[in-house]
Design a protein around this motif. Structure first.
Motif, short mmCIF file in Angstrom:
data_model
loop_
_atom_site.label_atom_id
_atom_site.label_comp_id
_atom_site.label_asym_id
_atom_site.label_seq_id
_atom_site.Cartn_x
_atom_site.Cartn_y
_atom_site.Cartn_z
N PRO A 15 -3.20 1.84 2.01
CA PRO A 15 -2.06 2.63 1.53
C PRO A 15 -0.80 2.16 2.22
CG PRO A 15 -3.36 3.90 3.08
CD PRO A 15 -4.12 2.62 2.83
N ALA A 16 0.35 2.50 1.67
CA ALA A 16 1.61 1.98 2.22
C ALA A 16 2.69 3.05 2.24
CB ALA A 16 2.08 0.78 1.41
N VAL A 17 3.62 2.91 3.19
CA VAL A 17 4.74 3.84 3.33
C VAL A 17 6.04 3.05 3.41
CG1 VAL A 17 5.77 5.69 4.69
CG2 VAL A 17 3.27 5.47 4.58
N VAL A 18 7.01 3.42 2.58
CA VAL A 18 8.38 2.90 2.65
C VAL A 18 9.20 3.87 3.48
CG1 VAL A 18 10.47 2.36 1.35
CG2 VAL A 18 8.23 1.72 0.43
N VAL A 19 9.95 3.37 4.47
CA VAL A 19 10.72 4.22 5.39
C VAL A 19 12.22 3.95 5.22
CG1 VAL A 19 11.14 4.83 7.80
CG2 VAL A 19 8.81 4.29 7.04
N LEU A 46 6.85 -0.52 5.39
CA LEU A 46 8.03 -1.32 5.10
C LEU A 46 9.26 -0.47 5.42
CD1 LEU A 46 9.36 -3.88 4.12
CD2 LEU A 46 9.13 -3.06 1.76
N VAL A 47 9.92 -0.80 6.55
CA VAL A 47 11.14 -0.10 6.95
C VAL A 47 12.33 -0.81 6.31
CG1 VAL A 47 12.56 0.64 8.89
CG2 VAL A 47 10.07 0.57 9.13
N VAL A 48 13.08 -0.08 5.51
CA VAL A 48 14.18 -0.66 4.74
C VAL A 48 15.50 -0.51 5.49
CG1 VAL A 48 15.50 -0.49 2.59
CG2 VAL A 48 13.01 -0.16 2.56
N ASP A 49 16.24 -1.59 5.61
CA ASP A 49 17.59 -1.57 6.18
C ASP A 49 18.58 -1.67 5.01
OD1 ASP A 49 20.02 -1.94 7.38
OD2 ASP A 49 19.39 -3.62 8.64
N SER A 50 19.15 -0.53 4.64
CA SER A 50 20.05 -0.50 3.48
C SER A 50 21.48 -0.88 3.80
CB SER A 50 20.04 0.91 2.86
OG SER A 50 18.81 1.21 2.26
N PHE A 51 21.80 -1.01 5.10
CA PHE A 51 23.20 -1.18 5.48
C PHE A 51 23.61 -2.61 5.79
CE2 PHE A 51 24.02 3.41 7.16
CZ PHE A 51 23.81 3.89 5.87
N SER A 52 22.80 -3.36 6.55
CA SER A 52 23.26 -4.63 7.11
C SER A 52 23.70 -5.62 6.04
CB SER A 52 22.19 -5.24 8.00
OG SER A 52 21.02 -5.52 7.26
N GLY A 80 12.76 -0.61 -5.08
CA GLY A 80 12.64 -2.06 -4.91
C GLY A 80 11.61 -2.41 -3.86
N ALA A 81 11.60 -1.63 -2.77
CA ALA A 81 10.61 -1.83 -1.72
C ALA A 81 9.21 -1.55 -2.25
CB ALA A 81 10.93 -0.93 -0.53
N LEU A 82 9.09 -0.50 -3.07
CA LEU A 82 7.79 -0.17 -3.67
C LEU A 82 7.31 -1.30 -4.57
CD1 LEU A 82 5.48 1.77 -4.33
CD2 LEU A 82 6.97 2.82 -6.05
N GLU A 83 8.20 -1.85 -5.35
CA GLU A 83 7.83 -2.96 -6.23
C GLU A 83 7.35 -4.15 -5.41
OE1 GLU A 83 7.23 -4.85 -9.88
OE2 GLU A 83 7.80 -2.76 -9.50
N PHE A 84 8.05 -4.45 -4.32
CA PHE A 84 7.64 -5.55 -3.44
C PHE A 84 6.25 -5.30 -2.86
CE2 PHE A 84 7.36 -7.08 0.96
CZ PHE A 84 7.51 -8.45 0.77
N LEU A 85 6.03 -4.10 -2.32
CA LEU A 85 4.75 -3.78 -1.72
C LEU A 85 3.61 -3.86 -2.73
CD1 LEU A 85 5.62 -0.73 0.57
CD2 LEU A 85 4.89 -2.99 1.33
N SER A 86 3.89 -3.42 -3.94
CA SER A 86 2.84 -3.33 -4.96
C SER A 86 2.29 -4.69 -5.36
CB SER A 86 3.37 -2.60 -6.20
OG SER A 86 3.74 -1.27 -5.88
N LYS A 87 3.02 -5.75 -5.03
CA LYS A 87 2.59 -7.10 -5.38
C LYS A 87 1.81 -7.78 -4.26
CE LYS A 87 6.46 -7.78 -8.58
NZ LYS A 87 7.72 -8.52 -8.83
N VAL A 91 -2.07 -4.36 -0.20
CA VAL A 91 -1.54 -3.02 -0.45
C VAL A 91 -2.20 -2.41 -1.69
CG1 VAL A 91 0.52 -1.73 -1.17
CG2 VAL A 91 0.69 -3.42 0.65
N ASP A 92 -2.57 -1.14 -1.57
CA ASP A 92 -3.09 -0.39 -2.71
C ASP A 92 -1.91 0.31 -3.39
OD1 ASP A 92 -4.23 1.30 -4.52
OD2 ASP A 92 -5.56 2.31 -3.11
N PRO A 93 -1.45 -0.17 -4.54
CA PRO A 93 -0.26 0.40 -5.18
C PRO A 93 -0.45 1.82 -5.68
CG PRO A 93 -1.29 -1.19 -6.64
CD PRO A 93 -2.01 -1.29 -5.33
N GLN A 94 -1.69 2.29 -5.70
CA GLN A 94 -1.97 3.66 -6.13
C GLN A 94 -1.85 4.65 -4.97
OE1 GLN A 94 -2.24 4.30 -9.38
NE2 GLN A 94 -1.91 2.08 -9.56
N ARG A 95 -1.61 4.14 -3.77
CA ARG A 95 -1.48 5.02 -2.60
C ARG A 95 -0.23 4.63 -1.81
NH1 ARG A 95 -6.58 4.80 0.95
NH2 ARG A 95 -6.57 2.59 0.38
#
Length: 228
Positions: A15-19, A46-52, A80-87, A91-95
């Motif tokens: 399973p995966a978590v986007v932060v 996957l910790v996302v840096d939206s600012f830099s 977008g992070a979810l799409e990346f992880l799902s590929k 990663v289990d894209p259902q979790r």
């Protein structure tokens, strides 16, 4: 956007978590603490840096954690992070879950708002966790099981607003859980604020007891969300 990926040992799929970070940008302590914690629980993170990459230092001084129009961009960052992880093969894209802190918590609630941007997305999160969001920015109708964690003494994103939101919910959509932590202020789960301080007219302060209990609540919540 930039992202920082952490994964448990083994082949998975996990399973995966986007932060999503708060209005001050990505604190190394937040990235490290939650990447290590979630990974130890068996999640890809996957910790996302939206600012830099946008040339933004912070957005806290624009009002109540106000990212303004950037909130829409941050919602799309999350997907977008979810799409990346799902590929990714491990990663289990259902979790998959979305977690955000402060302004990132507001973006998290916006991302899973029932009938909002989530309805336009091919891939969807299965759960969401929002630390100290501004509850007055949402009506509380969510498309996926969602957990909100907030401090009783928070004077930046008051718990009172979250309680009022819970009382006024229509009941549509998925379950929403609110955990309020006694004696805790804004950013109570952030080790960066072990020494309490004033920021933009508000008190921010780490609270070890609340941080530990909230982490336990998140662990339990995610296990239950992905158990079906």
């Amino acid at each position: 956007m930039n992202g920082y990926l952490t994964r448990p040992p083994g082949e998975g799929p996990f399973p995966a978590v986007v932060v999503l970070h708060g209005c001050s940008g990505l604190f190394p302590t937040v990235e490290k603490t939650w990447s290590q914690r979630l990974s130890s629980w068996g999640y890809v993170v996957l910790v996302v840096d939206s600012f830099s990459t946008r040339g933004i230092r912070e957005t806290c001084d624009h009002g109540l954690l106000a990212d303004g129009s950037l909130f829409a961009d941050r919602v799309y960052d999350a997907y977008g992070a979810l799409e990346f992880l799902s590929k990714l093969s491990f990663v289990d894209p259902q979790r998959t879950a979305l977690m955000g802190f402060s302004a990132g918590g507001i973006a998290t609630l916006a991302a899973v708002h029932l009938g909002g941007a989530e309805r336009l997305m091919d891939r969807k999160f299965k759960a969401a966790v929002a630390y100290y969001p501004n509850c007055s920015a949402t009506n509380g109708d969510v498309a996926v099981p969602t957990l909100i964690l907030i401090g009783e003494l928070d004077d930046w994103t008051p718990a009172k607003n979250c309680r009022e939101m819970m009382a006024q919910r229509s009941g549509k959509g998925s379950a929403l859980q609110l955990d309020v932590f006694k004696g805790a202020r804004h950013a109570f789960a952030s080790p960066s604020f072990k020494t309490g301080t004033e920021q933009y007219g508000h008190r921010v302060e780490y609270n070890a007891a609340a941080a530990e209990k909230s982490a336990s609540d998140v662990h339990t919540f995610l296990k239950q969300a992905f158990s079906g």
